[in-house]
Scaffold this motif. Structure first.
Motif, PDB file in Angstrom:
ATOM      1  N   GLU A  76       0.835  -1.206   0.000  1.00  0.00           N
ATOM      2  CA  GLU A  76       0.000   0.000   0.000  1.00  0.00           C
ATOM      3  C   GLU A  76       0.869   1.255   0.000  1.00  0.00           C
ATOM      4  N   LEU A  77       1.966   1.217   0.753  1.00  0.00           N
ATOM      5  CA  LEU A  77       2.874   2.353   0.786  1.00  0.00           C
ATOM      6  C   LEU A  77       3.450   2.625  -0.599  1.00  0.00           C
ATOM      7  N   ILE A  78       3.859   1.592  -1.293  1.00  0.00           N
ATOM      8  CA  ILE A  78       4.419   1.770  -2.635  1.00  0.00           C
ATOM      9  C   ILE A  78       3.387   2.403  -3.564  1.00  0.00           C
ATOM     10  N   ALA A  79       2.166   1.897  -3.546  1.00  0.00           N
ATOM     11  CA  ALA A  79       1.126   2.417  -4.430  1.00  0.00           C
ATOM     12  C   ALA A  79       0.793   3.866  -4.108  1.00  0.00           C
ATOM     13  N   ARG A  80       0.637   4.162  -2.817  1.00  0.00           N
ATOM     14  CA  ARG A  80       0.283   5.532  -2.422  1.00  0.00           C
ATOM     15  C   ARG A  80       1.429   6.502  -2.689  1.00  0.00           C
ATOM     16  N   SER A  81       2.645   6.065  -2.404  1.00  0.00           N
ATOM     17  CA  SER A  81       3.793   6.941  -2.599  1.00  0.00           C
ATOM     18  C   SER A  81       4.002   7.251  -4.076  1.00  0.00           C
ATOM     19  N   ALA A  82       3.819   6.266  -4.931  1.00  0.00           N
ATOM     20  CA  ALA A  82       3.951   6.491  -6.373  1.00  0.00           C
ATOM     21  C   ALA A  82       2.900   7.487  -6.865  1.00  0.00           C
ATOM     22  N   GLU A  83       1.705   7.404  -6.310  1.00  0.00           N
ATOM     23  CA  GLU A  83       0.647   8.337  -6.697  1.00  0.00           C
ATOM     24  C   GLU A  83       1.005   9.769  -6.282  1.00  0.00           C
ATOM     25  N   ALA A 125       4.004  10.957  -5.868  1.00  0.00           N
ATOM     26  CA  ALA A 125       5.091  11.411  -6.736  1.00  0.00           C
ATOM     27  C   ALA A 125       4.542  11.958  -8.044  1.00  0.00           C
ATOM     28  N   ARG A 126       3.555  11.284  -8.604  1.00  0.00           N
ATOM     29  CA  ARG A 126       2.957  11.774  -9.848  1.00  0.00           C
ATOM     30  C   ARG A 126       2.276  13.121  -9.615  1.00  0.00           C
ATOM     31  N   SER A 132      10.405  12.549  -8.068  1.00  0.00           N
ATOM     32  CA  SER A 132      10.996  11.267  -8.437  1.00  0.00           C
ATOM     33  C   SER A 132      10.935  10.324  -7.240  1.00  0.00           C
ATOM     34  N   VAL A 133      10.434   9.114  -7.453  1.00  0.00           N
ATOM     35  CA  VAL A 133      10.339   8.137  -6.368  1.00  0.00           C
ATOM     36  C   VAL A 133      10.937   6.811  -6.820  1.00  0.00           C
TER      37      VAL A 133
END
Length: 386
Positions: A97-104, A106-107, A112-113
């Motif tokens: 969940e952290l990866i998905a939320r953090s990537a969002e 960043a967009r 840059s993430v």
């Protein structure tokens, strides 16, 4: 003049003058001279069961706001890595969940993430080499789907099962072949995780680095960079000098980053540091100084933070996350000094006092009066007159 109450290991209290903040300005253009990532931590929900062994219950508003703040200073975010308490309280579901939320985020922020790719969603402690490859690929493809840059972290599973250096070559070759974007390789030393002893097939860094370089030279188009976290400047400089063109060295050396990032006579490293999550405005100001051609100003700004970082990352080094979260709380980036898995208890009050002292001295307290208020309240809560 405001003062800070400090506490030493013998229980004695002293006072130090509270410095003003650094007065650093956010950049008005992208940073140019170095690529820098702050390895970010996670903030738990205050009322959650943040005790050892419990699943991570994340305060997403505070956690993601911290990342937005990093982007506002021109740095990138390295997420879901050891700073985020991976394998020390952050479970597999929370990691995804952290990866998905953090990537969002960043967009949304135009930042840059990069995020950690590992094998740690597999609960069995010992698996085959083929299973290690499959586990890496599963996380790699999930990360690529989210649009984040992958950091291929050192795997405890691989460290346990690898018979020799050829097993490391085989695993990394297969995983890199399946990558659709270039990845960063992460060499995490035993100070951070004792279970990674002998990684890349040897205990000494000279032999192990030869294996790492073999892996990179076999796949130069698939490797964007290497993050070295051995807390050994000699090893990083040696590997850095042997990297193929286009492959960056990202220092993960929280003891020696000032010279490694600023070193121009022997080249320089870029940065992917937990320390930069603790001192984001200072790190940004230092790189802005480099952008302006001010190497002396760079040293003036960043040099004093290295003693602070050495305190945060003092042995046992794997508890450094406590210092990162503590500074985030002092600086107003989270509502309470709490961590998932109860890790806020991993450092003593005198250890934290020394962090306060050094953060004040290096101008790393973003809101000095707020930090003073919070720290003195913590001292009173623990029976120390402040």
């Amino acid at each position: 003049m405001s003062t800070l109450r400090l506490l030493d290991a013998a229980g004695a209290v002293t006072d130090a003058a509270l410095n003003d903040g650094g007065g650093y300005a956010r950049p008005t253009a992208p940073l140019r001279s170095r690529v820098a990532y702050a390895a970010a931590h996670v903030v738990p929900t205050v009322h959650a069961d943040n005790t050892p062994g419990q699943p991570a219950d994340i305060d997403w508003d505070s956690t993601l706001a911290f990342r937005r703040n990093v982007y506002s200073w021109g740095l990138g975010v390295a997420d879901a890595m050891d700073t985020a308490q991976r394998n020390m309280g952050l479970d597999a579901a929370a990691t995804r969940e952290l990866i998905a939320r953090s990537a969002e985020v960043a967009r949304e922020e135009g930042g840059s993430v990069v995020v950690g790719v590992n094998t740690d969603h597999i609960l069995d402690t010992r698996i085959s080499v083929d299973a290690v490859i499959d586990a890496y690929k599963e996380q790699l493809h999930f990360t690529e789907e989210q649009g984040a840059g992958p950091v291929l972290m050192a795997s405890r599973h691989l460290a346990r099962v690898a018979a020799d250096a050829d097993d490391y070559r085989r695993v990394y070759r297969s995983v890199l072949e399946s990558a659709t974007v270039p990845v960063v390789l992460h060499w995490l030393g035993t100070a951070f995780d004792p279970e990674l002893a002998g990684y890349f097939g040897a205990d000494d860094w000279q032999t192990a680095s030869a294996v790492l370089l073999d892996i990179i030279n076999e796949n130069p188009d698939k490797v964007a960079g290497v993050k070295m976290s051995l807390l050994n400047a000699e090893s990083e400089i040696s590997v850095r000098a042997q990297l193929p063109d286009g492959v960056r060295m990202f220092t993960g050396d929280d003891f020696n980053y000032v010279s490694l990032i600023g070193d121009s006579a022997q080249g320089h490293s870029d940065a992917l540091l937990g320390a930069f999550a603790a001192i984001t405005p200072v790190a940004s100001a230092a790189i802005q100084a480099l952008d302006a051609g001010g190497s002396a100003r760079y040293l003036e700004i960043l040099g004093p933070t290295e003693e602070l970082s050495r305190q945060v990352f003092a042995a046992p080094t794997f508890y450094y996350k406590t210092g990162v979260a503590f500074l985030a709380w002092l600086n107003g980036h989270q509502p309470a000094f709490q961590m998932v898995g109860g890790l806020h208890s991993a450092r003593s009050l005198p250890h934290l006092s020394r962090i306060v002292e050094l953060a004040n001295a290096s101008l790393a307290l973003e809101q000095p009066e707020l930090a003073r208020e919070r720290w003195h309240g913590m001292l009173r809560l623990n029976g120390v007159d402040a």
